[in-house]
Scaffold this active site. Structure first.
Site, PDB file in Angstrom:
ATOM      1  CG  HIS B  67      -4.383 -33.400 -15.501  1.00 23.01           C
ATOM      2  ND1 HIS B  67      -5.551 -33.547 -16.223  1.00 23.01           N
ATOM      3  CD2 HIS B  67      -3.451 -34.144 -16.151  1.00 23.01           C
ATOM      4  CE1 HIS B  67      -5.334 -34.350 -17.257  1.00 23.01           C
ATOM      5  NE2 HIS B  67      -4.072 -34.737 -17.235  1.00 23.01           N
ATOM      6  CD  GLU B  69      -7.537 -29.140 -14.006  1.00 23.30           C
ATOM      7  OE1 GLU B  69      -6.352 -29.525 -14.155  1.00 23.30           O
ATOM      8  OE2 GLU B  69      -8.372 -29.165 -14.922  1.00 23.30           O
ATOM      9  CB  CYS B  97      -9.578 -33.834 -18.213  1.00 25.28           C
ATOM     10  SG  CYS B  97      -8.902 -34.656 -16.748  1.00 25.28           S
ATOM     11  CB  CYS B 100      -9.492 -32.312 -13.390  1.00 29.84           C
ATOM     12  SG  CYS B 100      -7.740 -32.726 -13.577  1.00 29.84           S
TER      13      CYS B 100
END
Lengths: 163, 163
Positions: B67, B69, B97, B100
């Site tokens: 992801h 992040e 999410c 993260c």
């Protein structure tokens, strides 16, 4: 730091049960200790074959995301050529932290088997349970306390020597 | 997939406010769209300098941990030579999410500024709030809804075209 005083475990491969796979995660944790990392190890299993194996590597890599579980998830997705890991099982010596518990959800790992509970930070039942989030899109099977005394001793003794 | 129909934003660097840094995260998300990834972008800022910039890369890398992040956190720790990111701010186009959000806690990021809320999966107030876990060892400042309409349009239109 002295070398890890705990011996690795070599169980028979003929009985591929939770203890066998957890012993592999435990051995990864021992490797972690010998690299001066908090001794936590993980393996991921697909159809009774190990497809990923890693230990915590935060200090050496200078990367807060380099937990054993995260590294193993990246390896496992490479191994099966899909970021969805529904058919796999994750063995890890300690209940996953918030980040790694989230990674289990995002990668849709089918089952998590862990060693010691983490009542302070564990995200799969210890401190909180991500599976209880109302609209979360995946809920792995979870069971803990497999080889927990050994997994606990490893982490506790490491942290005591660090103090 | 057609190229991203949304234009990148180029705001003045003379005003280094939340909108400016979010525009950089937004531009990363546009890059993500053009690589056929769910368009989410992130930057990390240290003393008003950008030290990390990434977009979602799950499909290309075949890695569920990739992801925006996560990739940015890894870059940021490398940039400052420490896995503890207390003095940094994370700008991300969508509320993080579960994974993260956990990574924000583990890396001790000081402040998170995000675009659209995620009421289904967001871990910093949308679906649940990691900061409310009793013994969690870090609680970042959080504020959302910065440039949220634009960040939302990008994700919504991408997913609609995918259907």
């Amino acid at each position: 730091m002295d070398p890890c005083p705990f011996k690795k475990k070599f169980l028979s491969q003929l009985k591929r049960d939770d203890l066998y796979f957890m012993s592999l995660a435990y051995n990864e944790a021992v490797d972690g200790w010998n690299e001066d990392e908090i001794p936590i190890g993980a393996v991921i299993v697909f159809g009774n074959q190990v497809i990923a194996s890693a230990h915590n590597n935060v200090c050496k890599l200078v990367d807060p995301t380099a937990h054993a579980e995260m590294l193993a998830i990246t390896q496992a997705a490479k191994a099966i050529g899909d970021w969805r890991l529904n058919e796999t099982r994750l063995y890890v010596t300690k209940e996953p932290c918030p980040m790694c518990s989230g990674a289990v959800i995002m990668s849709r790992i089918g089952e998590v088997i862990f060693g010691l509970d983490d009542m302070k930070m564990g995200g799969l039942g210890g401190a909180f349970d991500l599976r209880s989030v109302d609209k979360i899109n995946h809920r792995p099977l979870v069971h803990g306390q497999v080889m927990d005394a050994e997994c606990h001793a490893l982490i506790r003794d490491f942290l005591e020597r660090k103090r």
